[in-house]
Design a protein around this motif. Structure first.
Motif, PDB file in Angstrom:
ATOM      1  N   SER A   1       0.831  -1.216   0.000  1.00  0.00           N
ATOM      2  CA  SER A   1       0.000   0.000   0.000  1.00  0.00           C
ATOM      3  C   SER A   1       0.859   1.257   0.000  1.00  0.00           C
ATOM      4  CB  SER A   1      -0.943   0.008   1.198  1.00  0.00           C
ATOM      5  OG  SER A   1      -0.209  -0.048   2.415  1.00  0.00           O
ATOM      6  N   ASP A   2       2.031   1.183   0.645  1.00  0.00           N
ATOM      7  CA  ASP A   2       2.917   2.357   0.668  1.00  0.00           C
ATOM      8  C   ASP A   2       3.484   2.631  -0.725  1.00  0.00           C
ATOM      9  OD1 ASP A   2       2.826   2.844   3.572  1.00  0.00           O
ATOM     10  OD2 ASP A   2       3.834   0.905   3.680  1.00  0.00           O
ATOM     11  N   GLY A   3       3.890   1.564  -1.406  1.00  0.00           N
ATOM     12  CA  GLY A   3       4.394   1.742  -2.762  1.00  0.00           C
ATOM     13  C   GLY A   3       3.325   2.232  -3.705  1.00  0.00           C
ATOM     14  N   ALA A   4       2.117   1.676  -3.572  1.00  0.00           N
ATOM     15  CA  ALA A   4       1.008   2.111  -4.424  1.00  0.00           C
ATOM     16  C   ALA A   4       0.626   3.551  -4.133  1.00  0.00           C
ATOM     17  CB  ALA A   4      -0.196   1.184  -4.223  1.00  0.00           C
ATOM     18  N   ALA A   5       0.666   3.924  -2.855  1.00  0.00           N
ATOM     19  CA  ALA A   5       0.369   5.309  -2.487  1.00  0.00           C
ATOM     20  C   ALA A   5       1.406   6.261  -3.070  1.00  0.00           C
ATOM     21  CB  ALA A   5       0.332   5.445  -0.966  1.00  0.00           C
ATOM     22  N   GLY A   6       2.675   5.830  -3.038  1.00  0.00           N
ATOM     23  CA  GLY A   6       3.728   6.656  -3.622  1.00  0.00           C
ATOM     24  C   GLY A   6       3.527   6.854  -5.108  1.00  0.00           C
ATOM     25  N   ALA A   7       3.120   5.785  -5.797  1.00  0.00           N
ATOM     26  CA  ALA A   7       2.858   5.894  -7.234  1.00  0.00           C
ATOM     27  C   ALA A   7       1.686   6.823  -7.504  1.00  0.00           C
ATOM     28  CB  ALA A   7       2.578   4.509  -7.814  1.00  0.00           C
ATOM     29  N   SER A   8       0.653   6.743  -6.682  1.00  0.00           N
ATOM     30  CA  SER A   8      -0.514   7.606  -6.873  1.00  0.00           C
ATOM     31  C   SER A   8      -0.168   9.075  -6.636  1.00  0.00           C
ATOM     32  CB  SER A   8      -1.643   7.183  -5.922  1.00  0.00           C
ATOM     33  OG  SER A   8      -2.171   5.928  -6.300  1.00  0.00           O
ATOM     34  N   LEU A   9       0.671   9.334  -5.647  1.00  0.00           N
ATOM     35  CA  LEU A   9       1.098  10.714  -5.402  1.00  0.00           C
ATOM     36  C   LEU A   9       1.930  11.234  -6.574  1.00  0.00           C
ATOM     37  CD1 LEU A   9       1.995  10.513  -1.605  1.00  0.00           C
ATOM     38  CD2 LEU A   9       0.173  11.886  -2.624  1.00  0.00           C
ATOM     39  N   CYS A  10       2.787  10.395  -7.121  1.00  0.00           N
ATOM     40  CA  CYS A  10       3.585  10.814  -8.272  1.00  0.00           C
ATOM     41  C   CYS A  10       2.715  10.981  -9.517  1.00  0.00           C
ATOM     42  CB  CYS A  10       4.724   9.839  -8.522  1.00  0.00           C
ATOM     43  SG  CYS A  10       6.092  10.065  -7.365  1.00  0.00           S
ATOM     44  N   ARG A  11       1.670  10.192  -9.615  1.00  0.00           N
ATOM     45  CA  ARG A  11       0.725  10.385 -10.725  1.00  0.00           C
ATOM     46  C   ARG A  11       0.040  11.735 -10.580  1.00  0.00           C
ATOM     47  NH1 ARG A  11      -4.413   6.408 -12.151  1.00  0.00           N
ATOM     48  NH2 ARG A  11      -5.086   7.486 -14.046  1.00  0.00           N
ATOM     49  N   ALA A  12      -0.320  12.109  -9.348  1.00  0.00           N
ATOM     50  CA  ALA A  12      -0.906  13.427  -9.112  1.00  0.00           C
ATOM     51  C   ALA A  12       0.095  14.527  -9.442  1.00  0.00           C
ATOM     52  CB  ALA A  12      -1.372  13.544  -7.659  1.00  0.00           C
ATOM     53  N   ALA A  13       1.351  14.324  -9.034  1.00  0.00           N
ATOM     54  CA  ALA A  13       2.397  15.306  -9.349  1.00  0.00           C
ATOM     55  C   ALA A  13       2.553  15.470 -10.848  1.00  0.00           C
ATOM     56  CB  ALA A  13       3.722  14.876  -8.720  1.00  0.00           C
ATOM     57  N   LEU A  14       2.478  14.352 -11.561  1.00  0.00           N
ATOM     58  CA  LEU A  14       2.578  14.364 -13.021  1.00  0.00           C
ATOM     59  C   LEU A  14       1.462  15.220 -13.630  1.00  0.00           C
ATOM     60  CD1 LEU A  14       4.243  12.706 -15.276  1.00  0.00           C
ATOM     61  CD2 LEU A  14       2.245  11.223 -15.343  1.00  0.00           C
ATOM     62  N   THR A  15       0.243  15.003 -13.158  1.00  0.00           N
ATOM     63  CA  THR A  15      -0.911  15.735 -13.686  1.00  0.00           C
ATOM     64  C   THR A  15      -0.834  17.226 -13.365  1.00  0.00           C
ATOM     65  OG1 THR A  15      -2.303  13.766 -13.437  1.00  0.00           O
ATOM     66  CG2 THR A  15      -3.431  15.885 -13.629  1.00  0.00           C
ATOM     67  N   VAL A  16      -0.512  17.536 -12.119  1.00  0.00           N
ATOM     68  CA  VAL A  16      -0.471  18.940 -11.699  1.00  0.00           C
ATOM     69  C   VAL A  16       0.664  19.685 -12.392  1.00  0.00           C
ATOM     70  CG1 VAL A  16      -0.186  20.495  -9.726  1.00  0.00           C
ATOM     71  CG2 VAL A  16      -1.566  18.421  -9.492  1.00  0.00           C
ATOM     72  N   ALA A  17       1.808  19.031 -12.525  1.00  0.00           N
ATOM     73  CA  ALA A  17       2.919  19.669 -13.237  1.00  0.00           C
ATOM     74  C   ALA A  17       2.540  19.954 -14.686  1.00  0.00           C
ATOM     75  CB  ALA A  17       4.161  18.782 -13.173  1.00  0.00           C
ATOM     76  N   ALA A  18       1.787  19.042 -15.304  1.00  0.00           N
ATOM     77  CA  ALA A  18       1.333  19.270 -16.682  1.00  0.00           C
ATOM     78  C   ALA A  18       0.433  20.495 -16.768  1.00  0.00           C
ATOM     79  CB  ALA A  18       0.599  18.039 -17.207  1.00  0.00           C
ATOM     80  N   TYR A  19      -0.427  20.686 -15.756  1.00  0.00           N
ATOM     81  CA  TYR A  19      -1.263  21.886 -15.730  1.00  0.00           C
ATOM     82  C   TYR A  19      -0.389  23.141 -15.798  1.00  0.00           C
ATOM     83  CZ  TYR A  19      -5.168  19.014 -13.899  1.00  0.00           C
ATOM     84  OH  TYR A  19      -6.151  18.073 -13.703  1.00  0.00           O
ATOM     85  N   ASN A  20       0.698  23.121 -15.033  1.00  0.00           N
ATOM     86  CA  ASN A  20       1.547  24.310 -14.955  1.00  0.00           C
ATOM     87  C   ASN A  20       2.327  24.551 -16.238  1.00  0.00           C
ATOM     88  OD1 ASN A  20       1.746  25.598 -11.972  1.00  0.00           O
ATOM     89  ND2 ASN A  20       1.125  23.459 -11.884  1.00  0.00           N
ATOM     90  N   VAL A  21       2.670  23.493 -16.943  1.00  0.00           N
ATOM     91  CA  VAL A  21       3.294  23.681 -18.261  1.00  0.00           C
ATOM     92  C   VAL A  21       2.269  24.268 -19.220  1.00  0.00           C
ATOM     93  CG1 VAL A  21       4.374  22.563 -20.237  1.00  0.00           C
ATOM     94  CG2 VAL A  21       4.945  21.810 -17.913  1.00  0.00           C
ATOM     95  N   LYS A  22       1.074  23.701 -19.229  1.00  0.00           N
ATOM     96  CA  LYS A  22       0.054  24.121 -20.183  1.00  0.00           C
ATOM     97  C   LYS A  22      -0.350  25.583 -19.996  1.00  0.00           C
ATOM     98  CE  LYS A  22      -1.920  19.509 -20.864  1.00  0.00           C
ATOM     99  NZ  LYS A  22      -3.077  18.613 -20.604  1.00  0.00           N
ATOM    100  N   ILE A  23      -0.448  26.037 -18.758  1.00  0.00           N
ATOM    101  CA  ILE A  23      -0.861  27.428 -18.546  1.00  0.00           C
ATOM    102  C   ILE A  23       0.219  28.392 -19.031  1.00  0.00           C
ATOM    103  CG2 ILE A  23       0.003  27.706 -16.183  1.00  0.00           C
ATOM    104  CD1 ILE A  23      -2.633  29.228 -15.590  1.00  0.00           C
ATOM    105  N   ASN A  24       1.485  27.982 -18.932  1.00  0.00           N
ATOM    106  CA  ASN A  24       2.557  28.816 -19.467  1.00  0.00           C
ATOM    107  C   ASN A  24       2.570  28.817 -20.988  1.00  0.00           C
ATOM    108  OD1 ASN A  24       3.828  29.822 -17.055  1.00  0.00           O
ATOM    109  ND2 ASN A  24       4.626  27.765 -16.699  1.00  0.00           N
ATOM    110  N   LEU A  25       2.196  27.694 -21.577  1.00  0.00           N
ATOM    111  CA  LEU A  25       2.180  27.603 -23.040  1.00  0.00           C
ATOM    112  C   LEU A  25       1.174  28.561 -23.667  1.00  0.00           C
ATOM    113  CD1 LEU A  25       2.424  23.741 -23.676  1.00  0.00           C
ATOM    114  CD2 LEU A  25       4.245  25.451 -23.810  1.00  0.00           C
ATOM    115  N   VAL A  26       0.139  28.916 -22.915  1.00  0.00           N
ATOM    116  CA  VAL A  26      -0.879  29.835 -23.439  1.00  0.00           C
ATOM    117  C   VAL A  26      -0.251  31.153 -23.887  1.00  0.00           C
ATOM    118  CG1 VAL A  26      -2.912  31.205 -22.843  1.00  0.00           C
ATOM    119  CG2 VAL A  26      -2.756  28.824 -22.100  1.00  0.00           C
ATOM    120  N   GLY A  27       0.780  31.599 -23.171  1.00  0.00           N
ATOM    121  CA  GLY A  27       1.394  32.887 -23.499  1.00  0.00           C
ATOM    122  C   GLY A  27       2.569  32.801 -24.448  1.00  0.00           C
TER     123      GLY A  27
END
Length: 225
Positions: free
Chosen positions: A152-178
């Protein structure tokens, strides 16, 4: 106020950091939050490895789990460094946006500076995505081979990194707008899509692995319910 080299986000306690994150200050923001989330994920994947090392049942995978633990520690440190880098890159965008543009020459210089700053602001969250993707891959190997009681700890770590992946993509995309460089933006969006696809696919495989581990086992005939 943004962090300085002598007082980075790494030096803040959790309560102070989350207060800063919830304030009206532009930094830290989502990119920094993504990096910190990734650090938590890497730490949990390492935890699974550490709870497996030295146990005879997992001795066959000792070398691999030890290597994953070492890599996750390096990734944890990298994520925290990227938390500061993301804030600094956003500060550079703010500075560029405030440049004068009263004359055509000033406007042209400002446009160049803003374009460069926005592209620069994509680098830290993009790196967060790359590191998160690597941790997710390592988490799959650790969950497959490591201590089942800590899966469960390893799976939780993967899920947190998946969230980090998604949120980081949001931040790239908002910069790309300009950003006005159309070809550069197209290439960047392709990279984002590829990483999001790979991260999601591997994370789903981990979900399947742990759900299989936790599924109710069929009872033997004659066993009391």
């Amino acid at each position: 106020m943004s962090p300085t080299p002598a007082a980075t986000f790494q030096a803040l306690d959790l309560d102070t950091f989350t207060q800063r994150l919830s304030s009206a200050e532009p930094t830290p923001g989502g990119g920094t939050g993504a990096a910190v989330t990734g650090a938590l994920g890497a730490a949990l994947v390492r935890m699974l490895c550490m709870l497996s090392l030295g146990r005879p049942k997992y001795a066959a995978h000792e070398a691999l789990l030890s290597e994953i633990a070492a890599q996750c520690e390096e990734h944890r440190k990298a994520f925290l460094a990227l938390a500061d880098e993301d804030a600094r890159s956003y500060d550079a965008v703010s500075v560029a946006m405030k440049l004068p543009r009263a004359t055509p020459e000033e406007a042209a210089r400002r446009e160049v500076a803003v374009e460069a700053a926005l592209k620069g602001a994509c680098e830290a969250p993009l790196r967060v995505m790359e590191v998160a993707l690597d941790v997710i891959s390592q988490a799959k190997m650790a969950v497959e081979r490591g201590n089942k009681n800590a899966a469960s700890d390893g799976a939780a770590g993967a899920s947190l990194c998946r969230a980090a992946l998604t949120v980081a993509a949001y931040n790239v995309k908002i910069n790309l707008v300009g950003v006005k460089d159309v070809t550069w933006c197209k290439d960047m969006r392709t990279r984002l899509d590829e990483m999001l696809y790979m991260g999601t696919a591997v994370a789903q495989e981990i979900d399947s692995l742990v759900n299989d581990l936790w599924a109710p086992r069929p009872q033997k005939p004659g066993t009391p319910a």
